[in-house]
Design an enzyme around this catalytic site. Structure first.
Site, PDB file in Angstrom:
ATOM      1  N   HIS A  68       1.828  69.460  22.288  1.00 35.15           N
ATOM      2  CA  HIS A  68       2.570  68.226  22.043  1.00 35.15           C
ATOM      3  C   HIS A  68       2.059  67.484  20.819  1.00 35.15           C
ATOM      4  O   HIS A  68       0.896  67.589  20.466  1.00 35.15           O
ATOM      5  CB  HIS A  68       2.434  67.279  23.249  1.00 35.15           C
ATOM      6  CG  HIS A  68       2.846  67.894  24.537  1.00 35.15           C
ATOM      7  ND1 HIS A  68       1.928  68.326  25.477  1.00 35.15           N
ATOM      8  CD2 HIS A  68       4.070  68.171  25.038  1.00 35.15           C
ATOM      9  CE1 HIS A  68       2.580  68.829  26.511  1.00 35.15           C
ATOM     10  NE2 HIS A  68       3.870  68.752  26.267  1.00 35.15           N
ATOM     11  N   HIS A  70       1.115  63.837  19.774  1.00 40.15           N
ATOM     12  CA  HIS A  70       0.698  62.634  20.495  1.00 40.15           C
ATOM     13  C   HIS A  70       0.784  61.412  19.594  1.00 40.15           C
ATOM     14  O   HIS A  70       0.829  61.515  18.376  1.00 40.15           O
ATOM     15  CB  HIS A  70      -0.706  62.831  21.062  1.00 40.15           C
ATOM     16  CG  HIS A  70      -0.703  63.677  22.306  1.00 40.15           C
ATOM     17  ND1 HIS A  70      -1.027  63.173  23.535  1.00 40.15           N
ATOM     18  CD2 HIS A  70      -0.382  64.975  22.503  1.00 40.15           C
ATOM     19  CE1 HIS A  70      -0.921  64.137  24.443  1.00 40.15           C
ATOM     20  NE2 HIS A  70      -0.533  65.250  23.840  1.00 40.15           N
ATOM     21  N   HIS A  86       2.126  61.234  24.670  1.00 42.27           N
ATOM     22  CA  HIS A  86       3.079  61.922  23.799  1.00 42.27           C
ATOM     23  C   HIS A  86       3.784  60.932  22.874  1.00 42.27           C
ATOM     24  O   HIS A  86       4.089  59.812  23.265  1.00 42.27           O
ATOM     25  CB  HIS A  86       4.156  62.638  24.624  1.00 42.27           C
ATOM     26  CG  HIS A  86       3.635  63.734  25.471  1.00 42.27           C
ATOM     27  ND1 HIS A  86       4.447  64.485  26.273  1.00 42.27           N
ATOM     28  CD2 HIS A  86       2.387  64.226  25.646  1.00 42.27           C
ATOM     29  CE1 HIS A  86       3.731  65.388  26.911  1.00 42.27           C
ATOM     30  NE2 HIS A  86       2.475  65.245  26.540  1.00 42.27           N
ATOM     31  N   HIS A  94      10.158  62.780  29.465  1.00 38.01           N
ATOM     32  CA  HIS A  94       9.526  64.047  29.080  1.00 38.01           C
ATOM     33  C   HIS A  94      10.456  65.193  29.466  1.00 38.01           C
ATOM     34  O   HIS A  94      11.111  65.155  30.504  1.00 38.01           O
ATOM     35  CB  HIS A  94       8.178  64.200  29.793  1.00 38.01           C
ATOM     36  CG  HIS A  94       7.532  65.523  29.540  1.00 38.01           C
ATOM     37  ND1 HIS A  94       7.000  65.850  28.311  1.00 38.01           N
ATOM     38  CD2 HIS A  94       7.354  66.603  30.326  1.00 38.01           C
ATOM     39  CE1 HIS A  94       6.509  67.079  28.369  1.00 38.01           C
ATOM     40  NE2 HIS A  94       6.719  67.554  29.584  1.00 38.01           N
ATOM     41  N   HIS A 103      10.812  63.789  24.816  1.00 37.15           N
ATOM     42  CA  HIS A 103      10.065  63.000  23.836  1.00 37.15           C
ATOM     43  C   HIS A 103      10.164  63.689  22.480  1.00 37.15           C
ATOM     44  O   HIS A 103      10.241  64.924  22.415  1.00 37.15           O
ATOM     45  CB  HIS A 103       8.571  62.965  24.177  1.00 37.15           C
ATOM     46  CG  HIS A 103       8.232  62.352  25.482  1.00 37.15           C
ATOM     47  ND1 HIS A 103       7.071  62.672  26.151  1.00 37.15           N
ATOM     48  CD2 HIS A 103       8.850  61.438  26.251  1.00 37.15           C
ATOM     49  CE1 HIS A 103       7.000  61.970  27.261  1.00 37.15           C
ATOM     50  NE2 HIS A 103       8.072  61.221  27.353  1.00 37.15           N
ATOM     51  N   ASP A 106       7.566  66.325  22.361  1.00 33.82           N
ATOM     52  CA  ASP A 106       7.675  67.527  23.194  1.00 33.82           C
ATOM     53  C   ASP A 106       8.122  68.686  22.312  1.00 33.82           C
ATOM     54  O   ASP A 106       9.289  68.784  21.938  1.00 33.82           O
ATOM     55  CB  ASP A 106       8.695  67.319  24.320  1.00 33.82           C
ATOM     56  CG  ASP A 106       8.248  66.304  25.350  1.00 33.82           C
ATOM     57  OD1 ASP A 106       7.031  66.092  25.482  1.00 33.82           O
ATOM     58  OD2 ASP A 106       9.118  65.729  26.024  1.00 33.82           O
ATOM     59  N   HIS A 145      -2.940  71.980  25.076  1.00 29.26           N
ATOM     60  CA  HIS A 145      -3.362  71.764  26.454  1.00 29.26           C
ATOM     61  C   HIS A 145      -3.788  73.067  27.134  1.00 29.26           C
ATOM     62  O   HIS A 145      -3.381  74.153  26.722  1.00 29.26           O
ATOM     63  CB  HIS A 145      -2.230  71.139  27.267  1.00 29.26           C
ATOM     64  CG  HIS A 145      -1.908  69.735  26.861  1.00 29.26           C
ATOM     65  ND1 HIS A 145      -2.556  68.651  27.387  1.00 29.26           N
ATOM     66  CD2 HIS A 145      -1.002  69.240  25.981  1.00 29.26           C
ATOM     67  CE1 HIS A 145      -2.061  67.546  26.858  1.00 29.26           C
ATOM     68  NE2 HIS A 145      -1.124  67.874  25.994  1.00 29.26           N
ATOM     69  N   ARG A 162      -7.133  68.775  27.464  1.00 33.31           N
ATOM     70  CA  ARG A 162      -6.822  68.913  26.044  1.00 33.31           C
ATOM     71  C   ARG A 162      -7.865  69.817  25.393  1.00 33.31           C
ATOM     72  O   ARG A 162      -9.044  69.485  25.333  1.00 33.31           O
ATOM     73  CB  ARG A 162      -6.778  67.519  25.409  1.00 33.31           C
ATOM     74  CG  ARG A 162      -5.704  66.653  26.071  1.00 33.31           C
ATOM     75  CD  ARG A 162      -5.699  65.229  25.607  1.00 33.31           C
ATOM     76  NE  ARG A 162      -4.679  64.471  26.339  1.00 33.31           N
ATOM     77  CZ  ARG A 162      -4.146  63.344  25.928  1.00 33.31           C
ATOM     78  NH1 ARG A 162      -4.541  62.779  24.794  1.00 33.31           N
ATOM     79  NH2 ARG A 162      -3.235  62.741  26.642  1.00 33.31           N
TER      80      ARG A 162
END
Length: 170
Positions: A68, A70, A86, A94, A103, A106, A145, A162
Site C-alpha cells: 500500500h 501510506h 493508507h 478499503h 483507497h 490500495d 506487509h 510492516r
C-alpha cells in the site's frame, strides 16, 4: 530538404512523447526492524494514470503480501507505523485496486516467487505525480506487509506487520 523535414518531425514527435510521460518518482524500500524485505520502485505519470515498476526481495517465498501507499512519508519508527494509515484523499472504503471503490493507496498485492522476489508492474488511475492534485503521492510512504490483503477488513485489509518502508521522491 527531405532529410531536414524528416529530422524535424522526429524531433517534434520525441518532444511530444516526452511531454506525455509527465513527472517521474521513485522509492527505495528498506527493511523495518527485524525484517529483510527491500526493493526499489519507479513511478511514471502517463496522462491520467501512473505506471509503477520495480522489484522487491526478501519476502516469504511463494507468498502474497499486502502492498500500500501510506499517508505519511515517515519511516522513522523502525516498525513502519510512522507512515500512518493508507493514503485515502477521496475518503473511499478499503478495497482491491481496480475493482470498485478503494483507497487511492490500495495498490495490487505482491506475489513473491520461490526466491522471495516480487516483480511489480501495474498502472493506476487513482494516484498521481502531478502537483496540486489531491491524489499526488510524492512524499507519501510505501509499505510492504507480511500477510495478504483480504480487501475487506476496514480500513487496512488485515495485512499484518510492516516488512519494508520507503518514501516516494521525485
Amino acid at each position: 530538404m527531405k532529410h531536414i523535414a524528416t529530422l524535424l518531425v522526429c524531433v517534434l514527435l520525441a518532444s511530444c512523447a516526452h511531454h506525455n510521460m509527465g513527472p517521474t518518482a521513485s522509492v527505495q524500500l528498506e527493511p523495518t526492524r527485524g525484517n529483510a524485505a527491500k526493493g526499489e520502485l519507479h513511478f511514471m505519470q502517463r496522462g491520467n494514470s501512473v505506471k509503477v515498476m520495480g522489484k522487491i526481495s526478501g519476502l516469504k517465498p511463494n507468498a502474497e503480501h499486502g502492498f500500500h501507499i501510506h499517508d505519511k512519508g515517515d519511516c522513522s519508527s523502525g516498525d513502519g507505523m510512522s507512515a500512518a494509515g493508507h493514503f485515502n484523499p477521496t475518503g473511499k472504503a478499503h478495497g482491491a485496486h481496480g475493482q470498485g471503490e478503494h483507497h487511492a493507496g490500495d495498490i495490487p498485492s505482491l506475489m513473491a516467487d520461490a526466491n522471495g522476489v516480487a516483480n511489480v508492474n501495474f498502472e493506476s488511475n487513482t494516484i498521481s505525480l502531478m502537483g496540486g492534485q489531491s491524489t499526488n503521492i510524492i512524499g507519501r510512504g510505501v509499505i510492504v506487509h507480511k500477510d495478504p490483503d483480504d480487501y475487506k477488513t476496514q480500513p487496512t485489509g488485515n495485512s499484518g506487520a510492516r516488512l519494508a518502508c520507503g518514501v516516494i521522491k521525485q
